[in-house]
Design an enzyme around this catalytic site. Structure first.
Site: not given
Length: 364
Positions: A208, A51, A297, A211, A77, A166, A204, A172
């Site tokens: 995480l 706002e 997993g 990107r 708010c 996998a 792996d 995988s």
């Protein structure tokens, strides 16, 4: 663009920016509905809300908001947090009407913003049901945390058409195509925390982070790691966002080595020999995480699913059959079809060559 659609589009721009605050868009339209006077969306936590951004935009354009109609995707708010109440800003601007898509479930607001606007003599209206639904979808985690005290848990899985994540040898990368992988990163961007298990870290070595799509902020990276087996050389530590390791280990050497790499170690009690996943989610809720994005997993997936902690499956299915291999989740052996975990299909769409399915539990 129709005001409500523009307001939703603005709210979408706040994804990956505003957490833990909700994603809100606001449009100010002249009293005759002919002209957009100002528009904006909520900024990063501690910055102006939608706002205020729209009022500033109107002022920058030399427009007078007096008597105008304001469209906003969430109730303004009514409390002093890191910014002043938005309802007071709208009253001070002398707007003539405020159209609200959704009430704010935050106990500090929850109807008070609407009441103060109405008490100032400003008319209050409400969005059509479809607009309200879309506004809630944008903030599904915020509503979950406010209404039940837990984040929205979304489990992402990439698999073949026969459900393999996998090959037996662990290969995988990549079952799904680049479009699906980028889409998965867009869902990571929504999250306040990405959660995985130690098995995935060891197999792996994932980073995480987000990107493949642009983002203004990175989610926390969280690992369920009972014995602190995360290597200090893990790629998790190459990105700047926090790394949280949930553990029951008291090994002083491992704790010191991982803390030196910047990990935050969070002690979690064991339950039946495993880390208490409810305690993990409670910690994330206390840190104002709205959405938890699980990329793990079969073992951790199974533990979360069996205990009803997953709200939504985000499954990318590649148009290929792999035969023997690793499955989506370790659910154990069922004796009847009625013991299966039931979901409702919420959405299905092609992403590149793959199929993206969103499925939600009946509870969700």
């Amino acid at each position: 663009m129709e005001p409500w659609l523009l307001t939703l589009a603005l709210a979408e721009r706040a994804v990956g920016l505003t957490d833990p605050n909700p994603r809100v868009g606001c449009v100010i339209v002249s009293a005759d509905g002919a002209t957009v006077l100002g528009q904006g969306h909520t900024q990063a936590a501690g910055g102006p809300h939608a706002e205020v951004m729209a009022l500033r935009d109107a002022q920058a354009r030399g427009a007078d908001a007096r008597g105008a109609t304001v469209y906003v995707t969430l109730e303004p708010c009514a409390h002093h947090g890191r910014t002043p109440p938005c309802c007071d800003a709208l009253v001070a601007a002398g707007v003539g009407r405020v159209e609200i898509a959704l009430g704010d479930p935050n106990p500090l607001v929850n109807g008070q913003g609407t009441a103060r606007i109405a008490a100032a003599g400003i008319a209050v209206g409400h969005a059509p049901a479809e607009i309200a639904r879309r506004a809630r979808e944008l903030n599904i985690g915020f509503f979950a945390r406010m209404e039940r005290g837990r984040p929205w848990v979304r489990m992402k899985i990439a698999a073949s058409l026969d459900g393999r994540t996998a090959l037996p040898n662990g290969a995988s990368q990549w079952i799904t195509g680049p479009e699906a992988r980028a889409d998965g990163h867009a869902f990571r961007r929504r999250a306040g925390a990405v959660l995985t298990g130690i098995g995935t870290v060891l197999a792996d070595d994932p980073s995480l982070d987000v990107r493949l799509v642009e983002t203004a902020r990175q989610p926390m990276r969280c690992v369920v790691d009972p014995r602190l087996d995360t290597p200090p050389t893990a790629r998790l530590f190459e990105s700047p966002s926090p790394v949280l390791l949930f553990t029951a280990s008291t090994d002083a050497g491992r704790r010191a080595a991982l803390a030196a790499r910047g990990a935050e170690l969070i002690d979690v009690p064991l339950q039946d020999g495993r880390l208490d996943l409810d305690a993990v989610l409670d910690v994330l809720a206390a840190r104002h995480v709205n959405e938890v994005h699980v990329e793990a997993g079969a073992r951790l997936n199974g533990a979360l699913l069996r205990t009803g902690r997953v709200d939504e499956l985000l499954a990318y299915l590649a148009p290929t059959l792999l035969g023997e291999g690793r499955g989506m989740a370790s659910l154990g052996t069922l004796e009847s079809l009625s013991q299966g975990l039931a979901f409702d299909f919420h959405d299905a769409v092609k992403v590149g060559a793959d199929l993206r399915i969103l499925a939600r539990t009946h509870r969700a």
